[in-house]
Design a protein around this motif. Structure first.
Motif, PDB file in Angstrom:
ATOM      1  N   LEU A   1       0.842  -1.199   0.000  1.00 37.93           N
ATOM      2  CA  LEU A   1       0.000   0.000   0.000  1.00 37.93           C
ATOM      3  C   LEU A   1       0.872   1.242   0.000  1.00 37.93           C
ATOM      4  CD1 LEU A   1      -2.808  -0.989   2.534  1.00 37.93           C
ATOM      5  CD2 LEU A   1      -2.970  -0.888   0.051  1.00 37.93           C
ATOM      6  N   GLN A   2       0.521   2.208  -0.852  1.00 39.74           N
ATOM      7  CA  GLN A   2       1.304   3.421  -0.989  1.00 39.74           C
ATOM      8  C   GLN A   2       0.420   4.641  -0.864  1.00 39.74           C
ATOM      9  OE1 GLN A   2       3.001   2.935  -4.872  1.00 39.74           O
ATOM     10  NE2 GLN A   2       4.679   1.652  -4.144  1.00 39.74           N
ATOM     11  N   HIS A   3       1.028   5.770  -0.509  1.00 38.23           N
ATOM     12  CA  HIS A   3       0.324   7.046  -0.481  1.00 38.23           C
ATOM     13  C   HIS A   3       0.202   7.588  -1.905  1.00 38.23           C
ATOM     14  CE1 HIS A   3       0.456   7.097   3.870  1.00 38.23           C
ATOM     15  NE2 HIS A   3       1.755   6.857   3.824  1.00 38.23           N
ATOM     16  N   ASP A   4      -0.631   8.615  -2.069  1.00 37.20           N
ATOM     17  CA  ASP A   4      -0.877   9.152  -3.408  1.00 37.20           C
ATOM     18  C   ASP A   4       0.407   9.658  -4.052  1.00 37.20           C
ATOM     19  OD1 ASP A   4      -3.506   8.551  -3.097  1.00 37.20           O
ATOM     20  OD2 ASP A   4      -4.108  10.563  -2.486  1.00 37.20           O
ATOM     21  N   GLY A   5       1.249  10.358  -3.280  1.00 36.08           N
ATOM     22  CA  GLY A   5       2.499  10.857  -3.842  1.00 36.08           C
ATOM     23  C   GLY A   5       3.415   9.738  -4.282  1.00 36.08           C
ATOM     24  N   ASP A   6       3.532   8.714  -3.457  1.00 36.34           N
ATOM     25  CA  ASP A   6       4.366   7.567  -3.832  1.00 36.34           C
ATOM     26  C   ASP A   6       3.785   6.853  -5.042  1.00 36.34           C
ATOM     27  OD1 ASP A   6       5.892   8.217  -1.644  1.00 36.34           O
ATOM     28  OD2 ASP A   6       4.848   6.821  -0.303  1.00 36.34           O
ATOM     29  N   LEU A   7       2.460   6.776  -5.111  1.00 42.64           N
ATOM     30  CA  LEU A   7       1.822   6.101  -6.239  1.00 42.64           C
ATOM     31  C   LEU A   7       2.072   6.840  -7.547  1.00 42.64           C
ATOM     32  CD1 LEU A   7      -0.003   3.706  -6.966  1.00 42.64           C
ATOM     33  CD2 LEU A   7      -1.970   5.203  -6.626  1.00 42.64           C
ATOM     34  N   LEU A   8       2.046   8.173  -7.489  1.00 41.23           N
ATOM     35  CA  LEU A   8       2.300   8.948  -8.701  1.00 41.23           C
ATOM     36  C   LEU A   8       3.746   8.794  -9.158  1.00 41.23           C
ATOM     37  CD1 LEU A   8       0.272  12.212  -8.003  1.00 41.23           C
ATOM     38  CD2 LEU A   8      -0.232  10.451  -9.682  1.00 41.23           C
ATOM     39  N   HIS A   9       4.691   8.764  -8.221  1.00 38.17           N
ATOM     40  CA  HIS A   9       6.085   8.550  -8.602  1.00 38.17           C
ATOM     41  C   HIS A   9       6.278   7.158  -9.200  1.00 38.17           C
ATOM     42  CE1 HIS A   9       6.889  12.068  -5.912  1.00 38.17           C
ATOM     43  NE2 HIS A   9       7.829  12.284  -6.822  1.00 38.17           N
TER      44      HIS A   9
ATOM     45  N   HIS B   1       1.906   9.241 -27.046  1.00 41.16           N
ATOM     46  CA  HIS B   1       3.132   9.737 -26.402  1.00 41.16           C
ATOM     47  C   HIS B   1       2.828  10.647 -25.217  1.00 41.16           C
ATOM     48  CE1 HIS B   1       7.061  11.530 -25.808  1.00 41.16           C
ATOM     49  NE2 HIS B   1       6.496  12.726 -25.966  1.00 41.16           N
ATOM     50  N   LEU B   2       1.742  11.417 -25.296  1.00 49.88           N
ATOM     51  CA  LEU B   2       1.432  12.365 -24.218  1.00 49.88           C
ATOM     52  C   LEU B   2       1.133  11.660 -22.902  1.00 49.88           C
ATOM     53  CD1 LEU B   2      -0.764  15.026 -26.054  1.00 49.88           C
ATOM     54  CD2 LEU B   2       1.621  15.219 -25.330  1.00 49.88           C
ATOM     55  N   ALA B   3       0.805  10.380 -22.932  1.00 46.31           N
ATOM     56  CA  ALA B   3       0.551   9.656 -21.683  1.00 46.31           C
ATOM     57  C   ALA B   3       1.769   9.638 -20.772  1.00 46.31           C
ATOM     58  CB  ALA B   3       0.105   8.226 -21.990  1.00 46.31           C
ATOM     59  N   ILE B   4       2.966   9.802 -21.340  1.00 48.89           N
ATOM     60  CA  ILE B   4       4.174   9.743 -20.532  1.00 48.89           C
ATOM     61  C   ILE B   4       4.319  10.970 -19.638  1.00 48.89           C
ATOM     62  CG2 ILE B   4       5.840  10.917 -22.042  1.00 48.89           C
ATOM     63  CD1 ILE B   4       7.695   8.492 -21.614  1.00 48.89           C
ATOM     64  N   HIS B   5       3.572  12.051 -19.953  1.00 48.30           N
ATOM     65  CA  HIS B   5       3.660  13.288 -19.161  1.00 48.30           C
ATOM     66  C   HIS B   5       2.511  13.441 -18.167  1.00 48.30           C
ATOM     67  CE1 HIS B   5       6.833  14.576 -21.876  1.00 48.30           C
ATOM     68  NE2 HIS B   5       6.025  14.363 -22.916  1.00 48.30           N
ATOM     69  N   LEU B   6       1.566  12.518 -18.103  1.00 44.96           N
ATOM     70  CA  LEU B   6       0.394  12.678 -17.240  1.00 44.96           C
ATOM     71  C   LEU B   6       0.767  12.658 -15.764  1.00 44.96           C
ATOM     72  CD1 LEU B   6      -2.244  10.438 -19.081  1.00 44.96           C
ATOM     73  CD2 LEU B   6      -2.060  12.926 -19.077  1.00 44.96           C
ATOM     74  N   SER B   7       1.630  11.750 -15.356  1.00 44.05           N
ATOM     75  CA  SER B   7       1.991  11.666 -13.932  1.00 44.05           C
ATOM     76  C   SER B   7       2.746  12.905 -13.480  1.00 44.05           C
ATOM     77  CB  SER B   7       2.824  10.403 -13.695  1.00 44.05           C
ATOM     78  OG  SER B   7       3.972  10.400 -14.529  1.00 44.05           O
ATOM     79  N   GLU B   8       3.617  13.430 -14.337  1.00 45.17           N
ATOM     80  CA  GLU B   8       4.346  14.650 -13.976  1.00 45.17           C
ATOM     81  C   GLU B   8       3.386  15.822 -13.813  1.00 45.17           C
ATOM     82  OE1 GLU B   8       7.932  17.501 -15.784  1.00 45.17           O
ATOM     83  OE2 GLU B   8       7.179  15.754 -16.900  1.00 45.17           O
ATOM     84  N   GLU B   9       2.399  15.901 -14.679  1.00 43.12           N
ATOM     85  CA  GLU B   9       1.411  16.978 -14.587  1.00 43.12           C
ATOM     86  C   GLU B   9       0.572  16.855 -13.321  1.00 43.12           C
ATOM     87  OE1 GLU B   9      -2.153  17.626 -17.384  1.00 43.12           O
ATOM     88  OE2 GLU B   9      -0.479  18.648 -18.369  1.00 43.12           O
ATOM     89  N   ALA B  10       0.224  15.612 -12.929  1.00 47.68           N
ATOM     90  CA  ALA B  10      -0.550  15.413 -11.711  1.00 47.68           C
ATOM     91  C   ALA B  10       0.248  15.805 -10.482  1.00 47.68           C
ATOM     92  CB  ALA B  10      -1.003  13.958 -11.616  1.00 47.68           C
ATOM     93  N   LEU B  11       1.562  15.559 -10.487  1.00 44.62           N
ATOM     94  CA  LEU B  11       2.404  15.969  -9.356  1.00 44.62           C
ATOM     95  C   LEU B  11       2.511  17.480  -9.250  1.00 44.62           C
ATOM     96  CD1 LEU B  11       5.259  13.322  -9.685  1.00 44.62           C
ATOM     97  CD2 LEU B  11       3.626  13.505  -7.811  1.00 44.62           C
TER      98      LEU B  11
ATOM     99  N   VAL C   1       0.158  19.944 -10.520  1.00 46.61           N
ATOM    100  CA  VAL C   1      -1.073  20.736 -10.352  1.00 46.61           C
ATOM    101  C   VAL C   1      -2.188  19.983  -9.653  1.00 46.61           C
ATOM    102  CG1 VAL C   1      -0.586  22.235 -12.294  1.00 46.61           C
ATOM    103  CG2 VAL C   1      -1.798  20.101 -12.676  1.00 46.61           C
ATOM    104  N   GLY C   2      -2.032  18.721  -9.333  1.00 47.83           N
ATOM    105  CA  GLY C   2      -3.034  18.032  -8.514  1.00 47.83           C
ATOM    106  C   GLY C   2      -4.124  17.362  -9.325  1.00 47.83           C
ATOM    107  N   LEU C   3      -5.340  17.359  -8.762  1.00 45.23           N
ATOM    108  CA  LEU C   3      -6.462  16.590  -9.300  1.00 45.23           C
ATOM    109  C   LEU C   3      -6.809  17.007 -10.725  1.00 45.23           C
ATOM    110  CD1 LEU C   3      -8.758  16.579  -6.145  1.00 45.23           C
ATOM    111  CD2 LEU C   3      -7.191  14.797  -6.912  1.00 45.23           C
ATOM    112  N   VAL C   4      -7.224  16.020 -11.515  1.00 45.68           N
ATOM    113  CA  VAL C   4      -7.442  16.256 -12.929  1.00 45.68           C
ATOM    114  C   VAL C   4      -8.816  16.834 -13.221  1.00 45.68           C
ATOM    115  CG1 VAL C   4      -8.370  13.957 -13.399  1.00 45.68           C
ATOM    116  CG2 VAL C   4      -7.153  15.163 -15.204  1.00 45.68           C
TER     117      VAL C   4
END
Length: 443
Positions: A132-140, A167-177, A179-182
């Motif tokens: 089990l991981q926290h949201d920040g760890d899960l995004l990383h 290709h843009l899927a590779i930047h989704l996690s960085e964007e979530a870190l 600016v937060g919720l989508v």
């Protein structure tokens, strides 16, 4: 699980530790026990207890995996059979399918990837990627996994599959870190808004012009509606679940009693019916108790003074006199109403609907202790008195909340009620204004 024992001896997965139970697997596939060796093992089985036992048998490492000797071994040919029992293919297929689909779709009660299962892995020190991981760890972790997934897809699909959107899927996690919720920055509300303007298109040869013209018209109407007072606009439109003050009479005098001034707006057409004498007495007793709660020392005297109406009319109000004369035996029955801004429907009305508005809760007393009564609404009764006075009652089926073991369990954030057990079946009525709405989820 031990499944690696069936792999070839030189298979690479036999030496993998982190992906399995943390150990290398060097054991070979178990050999089949046949002939006299099998009989010798079965002779050691003793103290057989048939059926289910409350005691769990603790097996030592050297003890064989036998619980009893089958009676079929008394047949002369049974020991020589290559297959003595058939596996149940139907249930094997069904259970494997349930496990796979339940886990992939995360079906409640069927998924094997639960929080407890992941805590067990953490306690055993296995499969750290599944802890089990926290949201920040899960995004990383997601940021590291997306390139690996895309590389695996690149080995399967042709290059034409990988356009710019993939290709843009590779930047989704960085964007979530960053600016937060989508849901505060995606395109869904704008797409719905544009879909609304597409309905205004009349000239299909120039749809952009029609959309622009519709937008200008809508903005002009919205601006003008701020200054219009005598017609209904989006700024002065009545709310959908607005109620009216019940019990108002034609003369304009506002009732002074709470039972005659309920904020109830009936919905639909009323059906007229006559209550039995027993139900009528209980309906009158319900709002009589409400008046007694408001003024326990004065209610009886007020009812007695109503008899003086013919002698001294000024000493008795219209409300008290109307209650003293009693209601009309013919009552109005409704399937829905709006009370205090809340919508209520009877159980019969919402039988074919996906929404639920029939759950009710009323605060009261049971054996001298305060308790919340949960129930389901079956009918909405309107009692009619002299002078256009009206009293609204809810007829409900009350669930058993008096038995804490079999009837109700109060938890931190919800209450569990046994809907198969009922109480107060002979007292279905409660004043409409005392009800609050609750949502009943059946499990």
């Amino acid at each position: 699980m031990g499944h690696r024992r069936w792999l070839p001896p030189d298979h690479i997965w036999r030496r993998k530790k982190n992906s399995f139970n943390g150990y290398e697997e060097h054991r070979l596939q178990p050999s089949r026990v046949e002939g006299e060796e099998l009989l010798e093992q079965l002779r050691g089985v003793s103290h057989v207890q048939f059926g289910k036992s409350s005691l769990k048998r603790k097996r030592t490492p050297n003890q064989l995996n036998w619980t009893k000797k089958s009676i079929f071994f008394e047949l002369p040919y049974w020991l020589d059979l290559g297959l003595r029992h058939n596996l149940d293919i139907m249930h094997i297929e069904k259970n494997i399918c349930d496990n796979v689909l339940g886990t992939l779709l995360n079906i409640d009660g069927k998924t094997k990837d639960s929080a407890n299962a992941r805590r067990d892995l953490a306690n055993l020190g296995l499969r750290k990627e599944l802890h089990l991981q926290h949201d920040g760890d899960l995004l990383h972790q997601l940021q590291a996994n997306i390139p690996i997934i895309l590389c695996k897809l690149e080995m399967i699909f042709p290059p034409a599959f990988f356009d710019i959107m993939v290709h843009l899927a590779i930047h989704l996690s960085e964007e979530a870190l960053l600016v937060g919720l989508v849901q505060y920055r995606w395109m869904y509300p704008f797409k719905r808004y544009l879909g609304k303007f597409k309905m205004y298109v009349r000239n299909r040869a120039h749809p952009e012009g029609s959309i622009a013209e519709a937008y200008v018209h809508l903005e002009c109407l919205t601006f003008c509606s701020m200054y219009l007072r005598d017609i209904e606009t989006r700024y002065n439109r009545e709310e959908r679940n607005s109620d009216v003050v019940g019990g108002s009479n034609e003369s304009g005098n506002k009732p002074c009693l709470s039972v005659l001034s309920q904020k109830v707006r009936p919905l639909g057409t009323a059906s007229s019916k006559k209550l039995s004498d027993t139900l009528m007495r209980k309906a009158q007793w319900e709002h009589y108790n409400i008046l007694k709660e408001e003024d326990p020392h004065n209610i009886d005297r007020r009812h007695q003074n109503s008899r003086l109406r013919a002698i001294r009319p000024s000493e008795v109000t219209d409300d008290i006199y109307a209650l003293a004369c009693g209601p009309d035996p013919w009552v109005a029955s409704y399937a829905g109403c709006i009370m205090n801004g809340v919508r209520f429907h009877t159980k019969e009305r919402e039988r074919h609907r996906r929404t639920q508005n029939s759950g009710v809760v009323v605060h009261g007393e049971h054996h001298g202790s305060p308790v919340d009564f949960y129930g389901v609404l079956h009918d909405i009764i309107e009692l009619r008195y002299m002078g256009w006075h009206k009293v609204y009652l809810f007829s409900c089926a009350w669930y058993d909340v008096g038995d804490p073991r079999r009837g109700i369990h109060v938890r931190d954030h919800f209450t569990i009620v046994n809907t198969a057990r009922h109480m107060y079946k002979d007292e279905p009525f409660a004043l409409a204004a005392k009800h609050c709405k609750c949502f009943i989820s059946r499990t």
